[in-house]
Design an enzyme around this catalytic site. Structure first.
Site, PDB file in Angstrom:
ATOM      1  N   GLY A 159       0.869  -1.496  -0.163  1.00 28.16           N
ATOM      2  CA  GLY A 159      -0.065   0.088   0.224  1.00 28.16           C
ATOM      3  C   GLY A 159       0.781   1.311  -0.263  1.00 28.16           C
ATOM      4  O   GLY A 159       2.421   0.898   0.406  1.00 28.16           O
ATOM      5  N   HIS A 172      -3.928   1.518   7.685  1.00 30.08           N
ATOM      6  CA  HIS A 172      -2.857   2.035   7.379  1.00 30.08           C
ATOM      7  C   HIS A 172      -2.582   3.643   6.591  1.00 30.08           C
ATOM      8  O   HIS A 172      -1.820   4.103   6.852  1.00 30.08           O
ATOM      9  CB  HIS A 172      -1.589   1.778   7.632  1.00 30.08           C
ATOM     10  CG  HIS A 172      -0.204   1.017   7.116  1.00 30.08           C
ATOM     11  ND1 HIS A 172       0.668   1.165   7.775  1.00 30.08           N
ATOM     12  CD2 HIS A 172       0.241   2.582   6.239  1.00 30.08           C
ATOM     13  CE1 HIS A 172       1.866   1.355   7.393  1.00 30.08           C
ATOM     14  NE2 HIS A 172       1.760   2.376   6.657  1.00 30.08           N
ATOM     15  N   GLU A 173      -3.133   2.819   5.319  1.00 30.58           N
ATOM     16  CA  GLU A 173      -3.183   4.231   4.397  1.00 30.58           C
ATOM     17  C   GLU A 173      -4.131   5.339   4.739  1.00 30.58           C
ATOM     18  O   GLU A 173      -3.602   6.801   4.500  1.00 30.58           O
ATOM     19  CB  GLU A 173      -3.075   3.489   3.171  1.00 30.58           C
ATOM     20  CG  GLU A 173      -2.259   2.293   2.666  1.00 30.58           C
ATOM     21  CD  GLU A 173      -0.835   2.387   2.712  1.00 30.58           C
ATOM     22  OE1 GLU A 173      -0.273   3.857   2.482  1.00 30.58           O
ATOM     23  OE2 GLU A 173      -0.340   1.416   3.053  1.00 30.58           O
ATOM     24  N   GLN A 204       3.407  10.066   0.972  1.00 27.84           N
ATOM     25  CA  GLN A 204       4.548   9.169   1.240  1.00 27.84           C
ATOM     26  C   GLN A 204       5.005   9.401  -0.138  1.00 27.84           C
ATOM     27  O   GLN A 204       6.643   9.733  -0.212  1.00 27.84           O
ATOM     28  CB  GLN A 204       4.340   7.868   1.517  1.00 27.84           C
ATOM     29  CG  GLN A 204       3.369   7.086   2.554  1.00 27.84           C
ATOM     30  CD  GLN A 204       3.698   5.728   2.628  1.00 27.84           C
ATOM     31  OE1 GLN A 204       2.687   5.099   2.091  1.00 27.84           O
ATOM     32  NE2 GLN A 204       4.968   5.437   2.742  1.00 27.84           N
ATOM     33  N   HIS A 245      -2.586   7.532   7.203  1.00 30.23           N
ATOM     34  CA  HIS A 245      -1.176   8.490   6.225  1.00 30.23           C
ATOM     35  C   HIS A 245      -2.249  10.316   6.306  1.00 30.23           C
ATOM     36  O   HIS A 245      -1.134  10.590   6.137  1.00 30.23           O
ATOM     37  CB  HIS A 245      -0.841   7.728   5.126  1.00 30.23           C
ATOM     38  CG  HIS A 245       0.448   6.937   5.349  1.00 30.23           C
ATOM     39  ND1 HIS A 245       1.390   7.227   6.108  1.00 30.23           N
ATOM     40  CD2 HIS A 245       0.508   5.413   5.425  1.00 30.23           C
ATOM     41  CE1 HIS A 245       2.420   6.375   5.940  1.00 30.23           C
ATOM     42  NE2 HIS A 245       2.354   5.223   5.654  1.00 30.23           N
ATOM     43  N   CYS A 259       6.148   0.129   7.066  1.00 28.81           N
ATOM     44  CA  CYS A 259       5.563   1.021   6.295  1.00 28.81           C
ATOM     45  C   CYS A 259       7.494   2.076   5.067  1.00 28.81           C
ATOM     46  O   CYS A 259       7.793   1.480   6.139  1.00 28.81           O
ATOM     47  CB  CYS A 259       5.398   2.172   6.965  1.00 28.81           C
ATOM     48  SG  CYS A 259       4.945   3.512   5.893  1.00 28.81           S
ATOM     49  N   LEU A 260       6.750   1.745   4.172  1.00 28.10           N
ATOM     50  CA  LEU A 260       7.776   2.178   3.220  1.00 28.10           C
ATOM     51  C   LEU A 260       8.660   3.358   3.991  1.00 28.10           C
ATOM     52  O   LEU A 260       9.774   3.327   3.424  1.00 28.10           O
ATOM     53  CB  LEU A 260       6.774   1.887   2.422  1.00 28.10           C
ATOM     54  CG  LEU A 260       6.492   0.693   1.386  1.00 28.10           C
ATOM     55  CD1 LEU A 260       5.700   0.745  -0.570  1.00 28.10           C
ATOM     56  CD2 LEU A 260       7.837   0.155   0.619  1.00 28.10           C
TER      57      LEU A 260
HETATM   58 NI    NI Z   1       2.561   3.222   5.094  1.00 29.82          NI
END
Ligand code: NI
Length: 168
Positions: A46, A137-138, A51, A141, A95-96
């Site tokens: 995701g 999670h997204e 991000q 963000h 998380c990226l």
């Molecule tokens: Ni993330």
């Protein structure tokens, strides 16, 4: 399509609340295409617009719950809102934007999301398990929330090395 740089947790932009998308124009389409490209190169499940430095309410989530033999696919969610949730799961999350760190986070097991597609059409989509975790999670963000602030504890190096973990 172009790969965009992923901001990491030191960047103040990741802690800001994102504004709604109001124009469903070629610029939005480019953003979503670039997010797809970026996520597939990073092998994540995701990605949220902030991000990649865009403070707008748009995310993509990989639907991994597909019948055997069928391909996983990406769901694009513009201005997403969780409208229903049920159950609970407690598991490792990554998380990226927080490379190489994972923590235990409690999330609902099932969520229903109302969102718009890239052309502004409203739709509803349900997710369960990892997909539900990823929706939450997204969408966090978009509120400037990183999973580490919801984490009950971080995983140890040994746990990370022994598990199969996903980044969102
Ligand atoms: Ni993330």
């Amino acid at each position: 399509m172009a790969r965009r740089n992923i901001l990491t947790k030191e960047e103040p932009a990741l802690y800001k609340k994102c504004r709604p998308v109001t124009d469903f124009n070629p610029r939005l389409h480019q953003l979503l295409d670039d997010m797809r490209e970026t996520l597939s190169q990073e092998n994540g499940v995701g990605l949220a617009a902030p991000q990649v430095g865009v403070l707008r309410r748009a995310v993509i989530v990989l639907e991994t719950n597909v019948p055997e033999g069928e391909e996983e696919y990406l769901i694009e969610l513009v201005n997403p809102e969780i409208v229903e949730s049920s159950g609970e799961q407690y598991g490792a999350e990554g998380c990226l934007s927080v490379p190489d760190e994972y923590g235990m986070v409690r999330r609902p097991m099932n969520v229903k999301v109302r969102a718009q597609d890239r052309n502004g059409n409203f739709f509803k989509v349900e997710g369960t398990g990892l997909t539900a975790r990823c929706f939450c999670h997204e969408i966090d963000h978009l509120e400037g929330i990183i999973f580490t602030s919801k984490c009950e504890r971080m995983l140890t190096r040994e746990e990370i090395e022994s598990g199969e973990l996903e980044e969102e």
